[in-house]
Write an enzyme that holds these catalytic residues in place. Sequence first.
Site, PDB file in Angstrom:
ATOM      1  N   LEU A 252       0.821   0.014   4.515  1.00 17.91           N
ATOM      2  CA  LEU A 252      -0.033   0.131   3.330  1.00 17.91           C
ATOM      3  C   LEU A 252      -1.263  -0.740   3.543  1.00 17.91           C
ATOM      4  CD1 LEU A 252       0.664   1.389   0.542  1.00 17.91           C
ATOM      5  CD2 LEU A 252       1.556  -0.834  -0.128  1.00 17.91           C
ATOM      6  N   HIS A 253      -2.461  -0.161   3.506  1.00 19.89           N
ATOM      7  CA  HIS A 253      -3.631  -1.038   3.611  1.00 19.89           C
ATOM      8  C   HIS A 253      -4.894  -0.468   3.009  1.00 19.89           C
ATOM      9  CE1 HIS A 253      -4.514   1.645   6.943  1.00 19.89           C
ATOM     10  NE2 HIS A 253      -5.759   1.249   6.856  1.00 19.89           N
ATOM     11  N   ARG A 254      -4.863   0.811   2.561  1.00 24.76           N
ATOM     12  CA  ARG A 254      -6.096   1.413   2.027  1.00 24.76           C
ATOM     13  C   ARG A 254      -6.561   0.648   0.797  1.00 24.76           C
ATOM     14  NH1 ARG A 254      -8.056   4.150   5.384  1.00 24.76           N
ATOM     15  NH2 ARG A 254      -6.544   5.181   6.672  1.00 24.76           N
TER      16      ARG A 254
ATOM     17  N   ASP B  71      -0.005   4.915   4.035  1.00 25.10           N
ATOM     18  CA  ASP B  71      -1.310   5.455   3.652  1.00 25.10           C
ATOM     19  C   ASP B  71      -2.244   5.489   4.860  1.00 25.10           C
ATOM     20  OD1 ASP B  71      -1.970   2.770   3.977  1.00 25.10           O
ATOM     21  OD2 ASP B  71      -2.562   2.450   1.887  1.00 25.10           O
TER      22      ASP B  71
END
Length: 377
Positions: free
Chosen positions: A225-227, A299
Site C-alpha cells: 500500500l503506498h498510493r 495498490d
Amino acid sequence: MDATTRSTPALDLADNDKRGGWERFVKVFHIVGARPNFMKVAPVLSALRAHQRVIQTLVHTGQHYDANMSDVFFEQLGIPAPDVNLAVGSGSHARQTAEIMMRFEPVVLEAKPDLVLVYGDVNSTVATALVCAKLGVRVGHVEAGLRSFDRTMPEEINRLVTDQLSDVLFTPSEDGDSNLQREGIAAEKIFRVGNVMIDSLLKLLPVARQQQRNGLPERYAVVTLHRPANVDDSATLKSILQSLVDVNRDLAVVFPAHPRTRQRIAEFGLKADQLRVIDPLPYVDFLGLQSRAQVVITDSGGIQEETTYLGVPCLTLRENTERPITVSLGTNVLVGRDPEKLRAELARVLAGKHKKGTIPPLWDGRAGERIAQVIAG
Ligand code: UD1
C-alpha cells in the site's frame, strides 16, 4: 502489430552524426529513480550489452535512496552501479521534478546521448524526458501507452506527458498501442515489445522459489500500500487498515510497508499491530513471498502484473487500473476502497473460486531483447 512481426528497420539514429554526437557508436542513457524502475531497466541493459556498437550510461536520479528501496535491487537484479547519481531525494512533486531537471540538464549537455531511455511513470521519468525534449535529444519510453484515465493520479500525468515527448514508444500490450494512437502518436513510433518486468521475474523466479518460509505461516495474504489516494488521508488509511485487520482473522496478513505508508500510520496515530508489518523487501524475497501467497492485496501497478504472471489472485485497492489486461486476462480484481467488495472477493479466494487467468501475449521474458533489436538492429 508487435515488434516481432513488423518489418520495421532498427531505430534510425544515423542523423545524430549531424549533431556531432557519434560516428560509429550509439550512446544510450538509461534513467532510473524509483523502485519500480529497477526491474524494468535490468533486462534492457543486459540485452543491449550484446550490441557492441552501443555505449550505455546508467543514470540514477536518487528519487529512492534508502538501501532497501534501491541498492538491494541493483545487487539482486545484477544492475551495475550507476555511472551518474543525481541524488535528488524526496520533495513535493514540483520540487522533486524540478530538482531532477536541473541536475540532469548539464549531464545531457556534456555527454550528448543519442537516445535516452526512460522507464515507467515516476517523477524521474517525466522530468528527464522533458529535459531531453527541450534539448532535441531523442527519448525512448519503456512501458508506454498505459492509461488509468484518472488524472488525480500523479503517475497518469507522468504517463501522458512522457508519451507525448517520446520519439520511440515501447508498449507492453495492445491497449497501450490503441491509447497512443488515439492520442495522435504516429504508428511508426510505437513498438509493442511485451512486458520488461516479466523478463526480470522469469530470470529470478527459480531463485525466489528456493527461499525459506522464515517463520511465515503456510497460508497468508501479502499486502502492499503506498498510493497517495490510499495513504495520505487519515480516514481512508484508517478504514483500509481496519479492512486488513478483518482479513487477518481468516488469513495472516504480511505487510511489507513502504516508507511513505509507515510515516503516515505513525503521523495519523493509527495502529496496525495485529498485522505482520515488516520493512520493504528486496526483489527476490518479495517475489518468493508473492509466489507462495494465497492472495495479494495491493495498490501497486507492477504487482498487478506480477500476480497475473504467477497466477496468484490479486485484489487491487483502486477504482481503476492502467493495466486493464491484468483484469481482462489475468487474476486481478479491482475492489476499490469498498470493504464489502474486499470481503466478498476474499471469500471467493478462500473458497478456491477466484479468477484463474491466463498470461498475456509477449509476457515471455524477451521484451528486453526486442527493445535492443529496435534500438541497435
Ligand atoms: C514513487 C512513484 C510511484 C511508485 C513508487 C514505488 C512518483 C510520482 N511515484 O512513489 O509511482 O509506485 O515510487 O515505490 O514518482 N521515502 C523514503 N525512502 C526512499 C524513498 C522515499 O523514506 O528511499 C519516503 C520519503 O519520505 C518520500 C516518500 O517516501 O517523501 C515518498 O517517496 P516518493 O519518491 O516521493 O514517492 P513514492 O510514494 O515512493
